[in-house]
Design an enzyme around this catalytic site. Structure first.
Site, PDB file in Angstrom:
ATOM      1  N   HIS A   1      -7.007  -5.621   2.047  1.00  0.00           N
ATOM      2  CA  HIS A   1      -5.873  -5.100   2.809  1.00  0.00           C
ATOM      3  C   HIS A   1      -5.409  -6.203   3.756  1.00  0.00           C
ATOM      4  O   HIS A   1      -6.224  -6.742   4.516  1.00  0.00           O
ATOM      5  CB  HIS A   1      -6.289  -3.919   3.686  1.00  0.00           C
ATOM      6  CG  HIS A   1      -6.819  -2.721   2.968  1.00  0.00           C
ATOM      7  ND1 HIS A   1      -6.111  -1.554   2.829  1.00  0.00           N
ATOM      8  CD2 HIS A   1      -8.016  -2.488   2.361  1.00  0.00           C
ATOM      9  CE1 HIS A   1      -6.837  -0.644   2.177  1.00  0.00           C
ATOM     10  NE2 HIS A   1      -8.009  -1.192   1.891  1.00  0.00           N
TER      11      HIS A   1
ATOM     12  N   HIS B   1      -9.944  -5.018  -3.514  1.00  0.00           N
ATOM     13  CA  HIS B   1      -8.635  -5.209  -2.892  1.00  0.00           C
ATOM     14  C   HIS B   1      -8.860  -5.635  -1.455  1.00  0.00           C
ATOM     15  O   HIS B   1      -9.725  -5.088  -0.765  1.00  0.00           O
ATOM     16  CB  HIS B   1      -7.765  -3.954  -2.964  1.00  0.00           C
ATOM     17  CG  HIS B   1      -8.455  -2.700  -2.541  1.00  0.00           C
ATOM     18  ND1 HIS B   1      -9.379  -2.060  -3.345  1.00  0.00           N
ATOM     19  CD2 HIS B   1      -8.374  -1.962  -1.405  1.00  0.00           C
ATOM     20  CE1 HIS B   1      -9.828  -0.974  -2.715  1.00  0.00           C
ATOM     21  NE2 HIS B   1      -9.245  -0.908  -1.533  1.00  0.00           N
TER      22      HIS B   1
ATOM     23  N   ASN C   1     -12.938  -3.089   1.970  1.00  0.00           N
ATOM     24  CA  ASN C   1     -13.954  -2.037   1.990  1.00  0.00           C
ATOM     25  C   ASN C   1     -14.751  -2.084   0.692  1.00  0.00           C
ATOM     26  O   ASN C   1     -14.198  -2.364  -0.369  1.00  0.00           O
ATOM     27  CB  ASN C   1     -13.284  -0.664   2.140  1.00  0.00           C
ATOM     28  CG  ASN C   1     -12.539  -0.517   3.449  1.00  0.00           C
ATOM     29  OD1 ASN C   1     -13.051  -0.919   4.490  1.00  0.00           O
ATOM     30  ND2 ASN C   1     -11.331   0.021   3.417  1.00  0.00           N
TER      31      ASN C   1
ATOM     32  N   GLN D   1     -14.924   2.883   0.384  1.00  0.00           N
ATOM     33  CA  GLN D   1     -13.967   2.316  -0.578  1.00  0.00           C
ATOM     34  C   GLN D   1     -13.447   3.442  -1.468  1.00  0.00           C
ATOM     35  O   GLN D   1     -14.224   4.136  -2.118  1.00  0.00           O
ATOM     36  CB  GLN D   1     -14.672   1.257  -1.434  1.00  0.00           C
ATOM     37  CG  GLN D   1     -13.771   0.582  -2.457  1.00  0.00           C
ATOM     38  CD  GLN D   1     -14.534  -0.471  -3.269  1.00  0.00           C
ATOM     39  OE1 GLN D   1     -15.768  -0.560  -3.198  1.00  0.00           O
ATOM     40  NE2 GLN D   1     -13.806  -1.256  -4.034  1.00  0.00           N
TER      41      GLN D   1
ATOM     42  N   ASP E   1       0.855  -1.192   0.000  1.00  0.00           N
ATOM     43  CA  ASP E   1       0.000   0.000   0.000  1.00  0.00           C
ATOM     44  C   ASP E   1       0.893   1.245   0.000  1.00  0.00           C
ATOM     45  O   ASP E   1       1.902   1.303   0.703  1.00  0.00           O
ATOM     46  CB  ASP E   1      -0.920   0.002   1.237  1.00  0.00           C
ATOM     47  CG  ASP E   1      -2.040   1.007   1.098  1.00  0.00           C
ATOM     48  OD1 ASP E   1      -3.201   0.578   0.992  1.00  0.00           O
ATOM     49  OD2 ASP E   1      -1.768   2.235   1.087  1.00  0.00           O
ATOM     50  N   ILE E   2       0.506   2.237  -0.789  1.00  0.00           N
ATOM     51  CA  ILE E   2       1.329   3.446  -0.928  1.00  0.00           C
ATOM     52  C   ILE E   2       1.317   4.290   0.355  1.00  0.00           C
ATOM     53  O   ILE E   2       2.248   5.051   0.603  1.00  0.00           O
ATOM     54  CB  ILE E   2       0.848   4.264  -2.155  1.00  0.00           C
ATOM     55  CG1 ILE E   2       1.967   5.127  -2.710  1.00  0.00           C
ATOM     56  CG2 ILE E   2      -0.395   5.084  -1.845  1.00  0.00           C
ATOM     57  CD1 ILE E   2       1.666   5.694  -4.094  1.00  0.00           C
TER      58      ILE E   2
HETATM   59  P1  5GP Z   1      -9.790   1.599   0.202  1.00  0.00           P
HETATM   60  O1  5GP Z   1     -10.091   2.808   1.019  1.00  0.00           O
HETATM   61  O2  5GP Z   1     -10.361   1.679  -1.197  1.00  0.00           O
HETATM   62  O3  5GP Z   1     -10.141   0.316   0.905  1.00  0.00           O
HETATM   63  O4  5GP Z   1      -8.218   1.535   0.079  1.00  0.00           O
HETATM   64  C1  5GP Z   1      -7.494   2.011  -0.996  1.00  0.00           C
HETATM   65  C2  5GP Z   1      -6.037   1.863  -0.641  1.00  0.00           C
HETATM   66  O5  5GP Z   1      -5.282   2.035  -1.828  1.00  0.00           O
HETATM   67  C3  5GP Z   1      -5.533   2.904   0.360  1.00  0.00           C
HETATM   68  O6  5GP Z   1      -5.000   2.244   1.494  1.00  0.00           O
HETATM   69  C4  5GP Z   1      -4.478   3.686  -0.419  1.00  0.00           C
HETATM   70  O7  5GP Z   1      -3.367   4.040   0.372  1.00  0.00           O
HETATM   71  C5  5GP Z   1      -4.106   2.715  -1.517  1.00  0.00           C
HETATM   72  N1  5GP Z   1      -3.678   3.348  -2.754  1.00  0.00           N
HETATM   73  C6  5GP Z   1      -4.303   4.366  -3.426  1.00  0.00           C
HETATM   74  N2  5GP Z   1      -3.634   4.670  -4.540  1.00  0.00           N
HETATM   75  C7  5GP Z   1      -2.565   3.827  -4.586  1.00  0.00           C
HETATM   76  C8  5GP Z   1      -1.507   3.660  -5.524  1.00  0.00           C
HETATM   77  O8  5GP Z   1      -1.397   4.349  -6.534  1.00  0.00           O
HETATM   78  N3  5GP Z   1      -0.600   2.684  -5.250  1.00  0.00           N
HETATM   79  C9  5GP Z   1      -0.695   1.900  -4.137  1.00  0.00           C
HETATM   80  N4  5GP Z   1       0.252   0.978  -3.960  1.00  0.00           N
HETATM   81  N5  5GP Z   1      -1.678   2.030  -3.243  1.00  0.00           N
HETATM   82  C10 5GP Z   1      -2.604   2.986  -3.464  1.00  0.00           C
END
Ligand code: 5GP
Length: 126
Positions: free
Chosen positions: A111, A109, A96, A103, A35-36
């Site tokens: 985590h 995805h 999520n 989300q 995760d970034i």
């Molecule tokens: P969500 O909130 O959709 O469950 O989580 C999205 C996740 O994607 C977040 O933890 C965010 O840090 C990660 N993320 C968003 N953009 C990027 C990206 O360009 N590269 C990577 N490796 N992770 C990302």
């Protein structure tokens, strides 16, 4: 209603190689990468390569081969990250979905987070 997948989302772009990622594992149907913005010492995202918006979409419409591959990929990531329970201290797996699930990226995805005590899953409603 059918699920609407947006092929311009950031993880679709990662899968097309348009954006770099720190790959942890690649399998025929799945990709795992760091995760970034990590929220724990271990924070890996596991995604299917297919165009699935969310876990419910994947669970209902993915092939058995995709589901087996994705599930095994999660197991392998936990092992490689040292958080699997055959030696590690555990982890949290979170997927999520949608507005209430908050989300951010509309491509399924999971985590995998660990490496510290993560506390309780949710804060009690106020
Ligand atoms: P969500 O909130 O959709 O469950 O989580 C999205 C996740 O994607 C977040 O933890 C965010 O840090 C990660 N993320 C968003 N953009 C990027 C990206 O360009 N590269 C990577 N490796 N992770 C990302």
């Amino acid at each position: 209603m059918s699920y609407a997948y947006d092929p311009t989302n950031i993880f679709a772009r990662i899968l097309r190689g348009e954006i770099p990622n720190k790959t942890v594992l690649e399998t025929p149907y799945s990709l795992a990468f760091e995760d970034i913005r990590p929220q724990a010492p271990v924070h890996v995202l596991v995604i299917p390569k297919g165009p699935y918006v969310s876990y419910d979409h994947f669970a209902r419409e993915a092939s058995e081969a995709e589901i087996v591959d994705f599930t095994r990929a999660i197991g392998e990531v936990c092992k490689r990250a040292g958080v699997a329970l055959d030696g590690g201290n555990g982890f949290r797996a979170v997927a999520n979905a949608g507005m209430d699930g908050v989300q951010e990226v509309p491509h399924l995805h999971v985590h995998i987070m660990g490496g510290r005590d993560l506390g309780r899953m949710l804060q009690p409603a106020g």
